[in-house]
Design an enzyme around this catalytic site. Structure first.
Site: not given
Length: 472
Positions: A130, A188, A191
């Site tokens: 990431s 994610n 995120e």
């Protein structure tokens, strides 16, 4: 020629930057790209780092130029391309060599690929990375799933190239087989939720208070100096301050309001559902992106319904701006709590023993969701890996005050007709989680009425059926 310490296949943006990162940290890296011209161009463009790079025209040449046991990073498109690359590479590798998939792979594929390898085949590592282009070049957060033996071979390189937080490397072995890619998937998903909540607050400031992008950007810039300090808040302030060169307008005002997605957020929501663990903020964020893609339909709906709440305006004062800040923080805490619960559930389901405190620590730098309060999350999980983040004393106190602001923000937005799907989901999760007695007793009664599924009682052990036949 001296052999390389590691190999890398795929010189796209991420692969090229990761290779340069490896070279810059003193390790020799052998590189290969399907298009040979791209390999040579990469080498020529490497400047002072050329002496640490070994360009290879064939996979056989790549394997020969890496010292055994040979670790080779795959930076290719997730899916079939990875399987094809493994099949092409295997004839040139031996037992104990290591194929490392550093793409955004579905963890089920990682588990399958490792299981498909025989006792004399190379081993397989799933590695989540990431940080985007900048992280790959100067230090990403790295989440590894594999055996301790394979990790020991690649750990020096990963430690060197990863982001550093107060001197600590943001790279760790998080468990066997698919653990690293699963953690990256949930990263994610968090995120997605984080970005969606920020966008919802931006929408309130834009449509509810009528503020221009630069004014909203200054608010986010100020928030980045406090508890909300994070990479996503920082870059939100920057994108809101940017000007489009062609029109002179704020850059965000010329961008189509339709968000793309590559699948990892959706995978996170699906895995949470399969595990039976609520991740409602992540689910809401995924759904919001899907709704955003319905550009034509949204135009038709806007024409059909008009402005139903034209007379409703939000009050622009310091108290409401403070409520937005505190409410956004409370929403983020709930989303992180959900994400870590999903990781804990998957770890138990798959026997991974993912260290949640370590996961929080390696997210403190390099990755997209790096933020100030990950230190507190790491501390909360030290010695209490199985506890929901919302039960950690430090976060209990924050949520006691922050939830009131979150409630105000969601309520005011709803009355003004402004969508806040992720913030609302976070609030509802919090309210549902803290209810000692909820309403599922009615659902259980309904299920027993129409399907004779039975239910538990508060006052007796065993399974029971209701007196529904006596009901007219």
């Amino acid at each position: 020629m001296q052999q390389a310490d590691i190999g890398l296949i795929g010189l796209g943006v991420m692969g090229a930057n990761l290779a340069l990162n490896i070279a810059e940290n003193g390790y020799r890296v052998a590189v290969f790209n399907r298009t040979v011209a791209k390999t040579h161009q990469f080498y020529e463009d490497a400047g002072d780092l050329k002496d640490k790079i070994v360009p290879c025209e064939t996979l056989e040449d790549l394997a020969k130029n890496i010292r055994a046991p040979r670790p080779i990073i795959l930076m290719v498109k997730a899916g079939e391309a990875v399987d094809e690359q493994i099949a092409a590479l295997k004839p040139f590798l031996a037992k104990d060599d290591i194929i490392i998939d550093a793409g955004n792979a579905n963890f089920h594929d990682t588990v399958r690929r490792l299981a498909a390898l025989g006792p004399n085949d190379p081993t397989f590592v799933g590695m989540g990375v990431s940080g985007g282009e900048e992280g790959a070049r100067h230090g990403p957060s790295i989440m590894v799933g594999g055996t301790p033996e394979s990790y020991a071979r690649i750990e020096p390189v990963l430690t060197a190239i990863s982001a550093k937080y107060k001197g600590e490397s943001c790279s760790a072995l998080l468990g066997p087989d698919g653990a690293g890619h699963f953690v990256k998937t949930i990263h994610n998903g968090i995120e997605y939720a984080d970005m969606q909540m920020i966008a919802e607050v931006y929408g309130i400031l834009r449509d509810g208070l009528g503020l221009a992008p630069d004014a909203i950007g200054r608010i986010f810039e100020k928030w980045n100096e406090g508890p909300l300090n994070s990479y996503l808040i920082e870059i939100t302030a920057k994108v809101l301050a940017a000007t489009d060169k062609d029109t002179g307008k704020p850059a965000v005002d010329v961008i189509l309001d339709s968000a793309g997605q590559k699948g990892t957020g959706r995978w996170a929501a699906i895995e949470a559902q399969m595990l039976g663990i609520p991740a409602t903020a992540i689910e809401a964020a995924v759904a919001a992106r899907s709704i955003s893609s319905l550009v034509g339909e949204r135009k038709l709906a806007a024409d059909a319904y008009g402005d139903l709440l034209a007379g409703r305006k939000l009050v622009h004062d310091a108290a409401f701006i403070d409520a937005l800040e505190d409410g956004l923080l409370a929403g983020k805490i709930a989303a992180y709590a959900q994400g870590f619960e999903v990781m804990a559930g998957a770890s138990k389901e798959n026997g991974w023993n993912v260290p949640l405190a370590t996961t929080a620590r390696i997210w403190r730098a390099g990755c997209i969701i790096r933020s100030q309060f990950l230190d507190e999350i790491a501390a909360a999980f030290e010695g209490s890996e199985g506890k929901n983040l919302l039960l950690a004393p430090a976060f209990v106190e924050r949520m006691k005050t922050g939830s009131a602001s979150l409630r105000k923000v969601v309520a005011e937005a709803a009355l003004a007709g402004l969508p806040t799907p992720a913030l609302s989901a976070a609030l509802n999760y919090f309210d549902g989680y803290r209810q000692q007695r909820g309403t599922a007793n009615v659902i259980q009664a309904q299920r027993d009425f129409f399907g004779a599924h039975g239910f538990k009682r508060l006052d007796q052990d065993g399974d029971f059926h209701g007196p529904w036949s006596d009901v007219d």
